[in-house]
Enzyme design. Structure first.
Site, PDB file in Angstrom:
ATOM      1  N   PRO A   2     -12.723  41.001  59.300  1.00 32.48           N
ATOM      2  CA  PRO A   2     -12.623  41.847  60.479  1.00 32.48           C
ATOM      3  C   PRO A   2     -11.237  42.281  60.588  1.00 32.48           C
ATOM      4  O   PRO A   2     -10.350  41.712  60.213  1.00 32.48           O
ATOM      5  CB  PRO A   2     -12.773  40.854  61.768  1.00 32.48           C
ATOM      6  N   GLU A   3     -11.108  43.617  61.135  1.00 35.33           N
ATOM      7  CA  GLU A   3      -9.652  44.251  61.281  1.00 35.33           C
ATOM      8  C   GLU A   3      -9.226  43.862  62.723  1.00 35.33           C
ATOM      9  O   GLU A   3      -9.851  43.262  63.465  1.00 35.33           O
ATOM     10  CB  GLU A   3      -9.739  45.867  61.227  1.00 35.33           C
ATOM     11  N   LYS A  51      -5.797  38.132  63.839  1.00 33.20           N
ATOM     12  CA  LYS A  51      -6.986  38.271  63.833  1.00 33.20           C
ATOM     13  C   LYS A  51      -7.531  36.994  64.569  1.00 33.20           C
ATOM     14  O   LYS A  51      -8.858  36.471  64.168  1.00 33.20           O
ATOM     15  CB  LYS A  51      -7.626  38.251  62.443  1.00 33.20           C
ATOM     16  N   ASN A 165      -9.143  44.673  55.140  1.00 33.56           N
ATOM     17  CA  ASN A 165      -9.305  45.295  53.848  1.00 33.56           C
ATOM     18  C   ASN A 165      -9.515  46.709  54.067  1.00 33.56           C
ATOM     19  O   ASN A 165      -9.043  47.562  53.129  1.00 33.56           O
ATOM     20  CB  ASN A 165     -10.818  44.498  53.251  1.00 33.56           C
ATOM     21  N   ARG A 252     -10.973  40.697  46.205  1.00 31.41           N
ATOM     22  CA  ARG A 252     -11.661  41.617  47.272  1.00 31.41           C
ATOM     23  C   ARG A 252     -11.838  42.937  46.741  1.00 31.41           C
ATOM     24  O   ARG A 252     -10.538  43.555  46.151  1.00 31.41           O
ATOM     25  CB  ARG A 252     -11.281  41.546  48.520  1.00 31.41           C
TER      26      ARG A 252
END
Ligand SMILES: [Zn+2]
Length: 266
Positions: A2-3, A51, A165, A252
């Site tokens: 999650p951003e 986060k 990401n 990733r």
């Protein structure tokens, strides 16, 4: 992962559902907390730091959770069916008379003294969406290790907190540099602009249901696309038409335009 804006939205939803209300039920399904019972305590507030989610509870307690890759908090009305995943993925249930918050697949769930919160989140750099935001500190942190690849430096929450990401790939595109460029090779104004852009993007998306990074694009560019490069493997770059490439960075996938992001920039 999650951003930061997703985590902030989660914190806001939890805060709306829980803050100021007495817990009528609590169930923390991790071995260390199996006997902890928060029933009867009022939730004071729910905030995010990078986060991390911090649920402050009457009596000086903070329930700290982190969503990592695919964790989620869902909020249900009484009697509503829980749809966030199978029961064995549930890690936490916090309920009051009006709402039930259910935490799924939370890799981090711990109960702290509120005064000890800094031990859990104090290692974070300035939070892009937090009251502690400080662009100069974030920039200085990013440039501490000039040889570090740009993409890795942006994802390291100790430098600045909130970039996942998606934003990583988008920010590298907007800086016209590949995610592998040593961050120290960015020209000083470009590096400074990168931090400003990160802040602008997360702020712009904090209340949007669909994240977009292309809304400030010149007319005709990105009109039908929400993101410049993320998830667009082999599709034409919105700026130059070159097929977008993908490769793993730090295990990733990341995405870039080999033409627009060709190296150090001005
Ligand atoms: Zn391009």
């Amino acid at each position: 992962m999650p951003e930061g804006d997703t985590v902030l939205q989660t914190a806001n939803r939890l805060d709306t559902a829980l803050a100021g209300r007495v817990l009528t039920h609590s169930d923390l399904r991790v071995p260390r907390l199996a006997t902890a019972d928060l029933t009867g305590r009022t939730v004071l507030d729910v905030t995010s730091r990078g986060k991390h989610l911090l649920t402050r509870i009457e009596g000086g307690l903070t329930l700290h959770s982190h969503l990592r890759m695919d964790g989620a908090w869902r909020i249900y009305a009484p009697g509503e069916r829980w749809r966030g995943g199978p029961a064995h993925q549930i890690r936490a249930v916090l309920a009051n008379a009006e709402h039930t918050a259910v935490g799924y697949r939370l890799p981090v769930l711990e109960l702290l003294r509120t005064r000890d919160e800094e031990k859990a989140v104090g290692h974070l750099g300035p939070d892009l969406l937090g009251p502690d935001w400080n662009a100069e500190t974030a920039l200085r942190n990013l440039l501490t290790d000039p040889a570090r690849p740009l993409g890795e430096a942006l994802l390291d929450q100790r430098n600045l907190a909130g970039i996942g990401n998606i934003y990583k790939a988008e920010l590298c595109f907007l800086a016209r540099a590949t995610p592998w460029l040593p961050i120290g090779d960015l020209a000083a104004p470009t590096a400074a602009r990168l931090v400003t852009t990160a802040k602008q993007l997360l702020e712009a998306n904090r209340d949007r249901p669909m994240r977009t990074t292309t809304s400030a694009a010149p007319r005709g560019y990105g009109a039908n696309e929400r993101l410049w490069v993320y998830g667009r493997t082999n599709r034409p770059c919105l700026r130059c038409g070159t097929p977008i490439r993908t490769a793993d960075q730090d295990a990733r996938p990341t995405y870039w335009c080999p033409r627009c992001q060709s190296g150090p920039t001005h």
